[in-house]
Scaffold this motif. Structure first.
Motif, PDB file in Angstrom:
ATOM      1  N   GLN A  22       2.178   5.399  12.508  1.00 31.76           N
ATOM      2  CA  GLN A  22       1.041   6.528  12.850  1.00 31.76           C
ATOM      3  C   GLN A  22       1.636   7.925  12.766  1.00 31.76           C
ATOM      4  O   GLN A  22       1.456   8.834  12.357  1.00 31.76           O
ATOM      5  CB  GLN A  22       0.217   6.858  14.115  1.00 31.76           C
ATOM      6  CG  GLN A  22      -0.851   5.389  14.147  1.00 31.76           C
ATOM      7  CD  GLN A  22      -2.037   5.919  15.221  1.00 31.76           C
ATOM      8  OE1 GLN A  22      -1.245   6.646  15.906  1.00 31.76           O
ATOM      9  NE2 GLN A  22      -3.317   4.968  14.720  1.00 31.76           N
ATOM     10  N   LEU A  23       2.999   8.032  13.084  1.00 35.91           N
ATOM     11  CA  LEU A  23       4.051   9.124  13.117  1.00 35.91           C
ATOM     12  C   LEU A  23       4.394   9.094  11.133  1.00 35.91           C
ATOM     13  O   LEU A  23       4.849  10.324  11.612  1.00 35.91           O
ATOM     14  CB  LEU A  23       4.602   9.542  14.249  1.00 35.91           C
ATOM     15  CG  LEU A  23       4.877   9.361  15.424  1.00 35.91           C
ATOM     16  CD1 LEU A  23       5.633   9.101  16.338  1.00 35.91           C
ATOM     17  CD2 LEU A  23       3.474  10.582  15.488  1.00 35.91           C
ATOM     18  N   GLY A  24       3.639   7.925  10.222  1.00 34.39           N
ATOM     19  CA  GLY A  24       4.767   8.249   9.060  1.00 34.39           C
ATOM     20  C   GLY A  24       6.291   7.668   9.079  1.00 34.39           C
ATOM     21  O   GLY A  24       6.531   7.692   8.046  1.00 34.39           O
ATOM     22  N   LEU A  25       6.753   6.542  10.355  1.00 30.82           N
ATOM     23  CA  LEU A  25       7.945   6.200  10.209  1.00 30.82           C
ATOM     24  C   LEU A  25       7.798   4.552  10.306  1.00 30.82           C
ATOM     25  O   LEU A  25       6.835   3.700  11.474  1.00 30.82           O
ATOM     26  CB  LEU A  25       8.849   6.354  11.657  1.00 30.82           C
ATOM     27  CG  LEU A  25      10.035   5.505  10.449  1.00 30.82           C
ATOM     28  CD1 LEU A  25      10.667   6.148   9.742  1.00 30.82           C
ATOM     29  CD2 LEU A  25      10.810   5.912  12.404  1.00 30.82           C
ATOM     30  N   VAL A 178       8.439   7.268   5.123  1.00 29.70           N
ATOM     31  CA  VAL A 178       8.447   8.239   6.267  1.00 29.70           C
ATOM     32  C   VAL A 178       7.740   9.464   6.171  1.00 29.70           C
ATOM     33  O   VAL A 178       7.749   9.968   4.639  1.00 29.70           O
ATOM     34  CB  VAL A 178       9.777   8.582   5.366  1.00 29.70           C
ATOM     35  CG1 VAL A 178      10.744  10.257   6.785  1.00 29.70           C
ATOM     36  CG2 VAL A 178      11.262   7.380   6.541  1.00 29.70           C
ATOM     37  N   GLY A 179       6.519   9.669   6.107  1.00 28.76           N
ATOM     38  CA  GLY A 179       6.290  11.174   6.353  1.00 28.76           C
ATOM     39  C   GLY A 179       5.514  10.229   5.069  1.00 28.76           C
ATOM     40  O   GLY A 179       4.872   9.476   4.804  1.00 28.76           O
ATOM     41  N   PRO A 180       5.034  11.350   4.505  1.00 28.23           N
ATOM     42  CA  PRO A 180       4.305  11.163   2.771  1.00 28.23           C
ATOM     43  C   PRO A 180       5.041  10.255   1.660  1.00 28.23           C
ATOM     44  O   PRO A 180       4.476   9.965   0.443  1.00 28.23           O
ATOM     45  CB  PRO A 180       4.212  12.814   2.616  1.00 28.23           C
ATOM     46  CG  PRO A 180       5.281  13.340   3.257  1.00 28.23           C
ATOM     47  CD  PRO A 180       5.989  12.625   4.240  1.00 28.23           C
ATOM     48  N   PHE A 181       6.126  10.374   2.186  1.00 28.20           N
ATOM     49  CA  PHE A 181       6.584  10.080   1.190  1.00 28.20           C
ATOM     50  C   PHE A 181       7.310   7.884   1.218  1.00 28.20           C
ATOM     51  O   PHE A 181       7.317   7.951   2.549  1.00 28.20           O
ATOM     52  CB  PHE A 181       8.430   9.773   0.794  1.00 28.20           C
ATOM     53  CG  PHE A 181       8.841  11.756   0.813  1.00 28.20           C
ATOM     54  CD1 PHE A 181       8.170  12.301  -0.540  1.00 28.20           C
ATOM     55  CD2 PHE A 181       9.129  12.561   1.915  1.00 28.20           C
ATOM     56  CE1 PHE A 181       8.274  13.284  -1.172  1.00 28.20           C
ATOM     57  CE2 PHE A 181       8.770  13.653   1.864  1.00 28.20           C
ATOM     58  CZ  PHE A 181       8.604  14.612   1.046  1.00 28.20           C
ATOM     59  N   SER A 182       7.046   7.052   0.096  1.00 24.49           N
ATOM     60  CA  SER A 182       6.796   5.631   0.783  1.00 24.49           C
ATOM     61  C   SER A 182       7.629   5.215  -0.709  1.00 24.49           C
ATOM     62  O   SER A 182       7.753   5.524  -2.407  1.00 24.49           O
ATOM     63  CB  SER A 182       5.352   5.135   0.814  1.00 24.49           C
ATOM     64  OG  SER A 182       4.806   5.352  -0.024  1.00 24.49           O
ATOM     65  N   HIS A 183       8.146   3.612  -0.360  1.00 26.25           N
ATOM     66  CA  HIS A 183       8.525   3.091  -1.293  1.00 26.25           C
ATOM     67  C   HIS A 183       8.043   1.562  -0.937  1.00 26.25           C
ATOM     68  O   HIS A 183       8.428   1.056  -0.039  1.00 26.25           O
ATOM     69  CB  HIS A 183      10.217   3.641  -1.695  1.00 26.25           C
ATOM     70  CG  HIS A 183      10.817   1.947  -2.772  1.00 26.25           C
ATOM     71  ND1 HIS A 183      10.822   2.573  -3.964  1.00 26.25           N
ATOM     72  CD2 HIS A 183      11.759   1.051  -2.307  1.00 26.25           C
ATOM     73  CE1 HIS A 183      11.690   1.766  -3.973  1.00 26.25           C
ATOM     74  NE2 HIS A 183      11.929   0.677  -3.584  1.00 26.25           N
ATOM     75  N   ARG A 184       7.912   1.057  -2.336  1.00 30.31           N
ATOM     76  CA  ARG A 184       7.562  -0.728  -2.142  1.00 30.31           C
ATOM     77  C   ARG A 184       8.008  -1.252  -3.416  1.00 30.31           C
ATOM     78  O   ARG A 184       8.450  -0.497  -4.556  1.00 30.31           O
ATOM     79  CB  ARG A 184       6.038  -0.657  -2.562  1.00 30.31           C
ATOM     80  CG  ARG A 184       4.892  -0.138  -1.586  1.00 30.31           C
ATOM     81  CD  ARG A 184       3.702  -1.031  -2.284  1.00 30.31           C
ATOM     82  NE  ARG A 184       2.752   0.064  -1.523  1.00 30.31           N
ATOM     83  CZ  ARG A 184       2.264  -0.295  -0.373  1.00 30.31           C
ATOM     84  NH1 ARG A 184       2.250  -0.965   0.307  1.00 30.31           N
ATOM     85  NH2 ARG A 184       1.206   1.420   0.126  1.00 30.31           N
ATOM     86  N   SER A 185       8.949  -2.342  -3.404  1.00 30.82           N
ATOM     87  CA  SER A 185       9.273  -3.472  -4.123  1.00 30.82           C
ATOM     88  C   SER A 185       8.921  -4.459  -4.646  1.00 30.82           C
ATOM     89  O   SER A 185       8.922  -5.242  -2.656  1.00 30.82           O
ATOM     90  CB  SER A 185      10.131  -3.040  -4.156  1.00 30.82           C
ATOM     91  OG  SER A 185      11.131  -3.667  -2.902  1.00 30.82           O
TER      92      SER A 185
END
Length: 189
Positions: A22-25, A178-185
């Motif tokens: 919920q904190l973005g992590l 992490v916050g507004p940044f995300s990465h999927r693979s």
């Protein structure tokens, strides 16, 4: 790698994991295991002093099963010893599920086996093995041609369980936010 799965497989660890999310992590790596069901052997013998069968979701309350997550048509397969619940799993056919650690909804063709759990006082007695075998048998009876399971990469016991049943890793799914940044693979294994 430390066995992080042990930290989140209880009420307190899950609460901490959810608070961080919920904190973005959040970060996770999961293996997608798949097994064909057509040629899988049918084990109809009872193992030990328990029976493995479909049960009503209310029967799992003693082990705090997250039955609120059940999808329409999803079954609870349970191991019972003298009427007492020793373990369970959830099994759906051709359904879509929200995969919380990946923050994504995935659709599964065939069976999707999840939430395999055995009471800690009854582990290492073949109960999880019997539960997964029965889930596969019932899924095949319901027309599923294959079964899928998602397992955290550091969850060695679950990985070994599915591998013993002929499940093979097909994809590695990674997700980091992490916050507004995300990465999927998603990569083939």
């Amino acid at each position: 790698m430390p066995e992080l799965w042990r930290l989140t497989r209880n009420r307190y660890g899950r609460t901490a994991y959810d608070a961080l999310a919920q904190l973005g992590l959040t970060a996770t790596v999961m293996l997608e295991y798949v097994a064909p069901l057509e040629d899988a052997p049918v084990d109809t013998e009872s193992t030990g002093a328990y029976s493995v069968e479909r049960c009503e979701p209310t029967q799992t309350a003693v082990l705090d099963a997250p039955v609120e997550e059940l999808r329409p048509g999803e079954r609870v397969i349970a191991a019972l010893e003298d009427g007492r619940l020793r373990g369970y799993c959830f099994c759906s056919i051709d359904a879509a599920h929200e995969i919380r650690p990946l923050e994504r909804t995935l659709a599964f063709d065939g069976a999707y086996i999840r939430r395999v759990f055995v009471d800690p006082d009854h582990r290492n007695q073949g109960i999880a093995t019997a539960i997964v075998a029965e889930a596969c048998r019932q899924a095949r009876e319901r027309g599923a041609r294959c079964a899928t399971a998602l397992v955290a990469i550091d969850n060695g016991p679950s990985r070994r369980l599915f591998e013993r049943h002929g499940f093979e890793p097909r994809r590695r799914r990674r997700y980091v936010r992490v916050g507004p940044f995300s990465h999927r693979s998603t990569r083939a294994v």
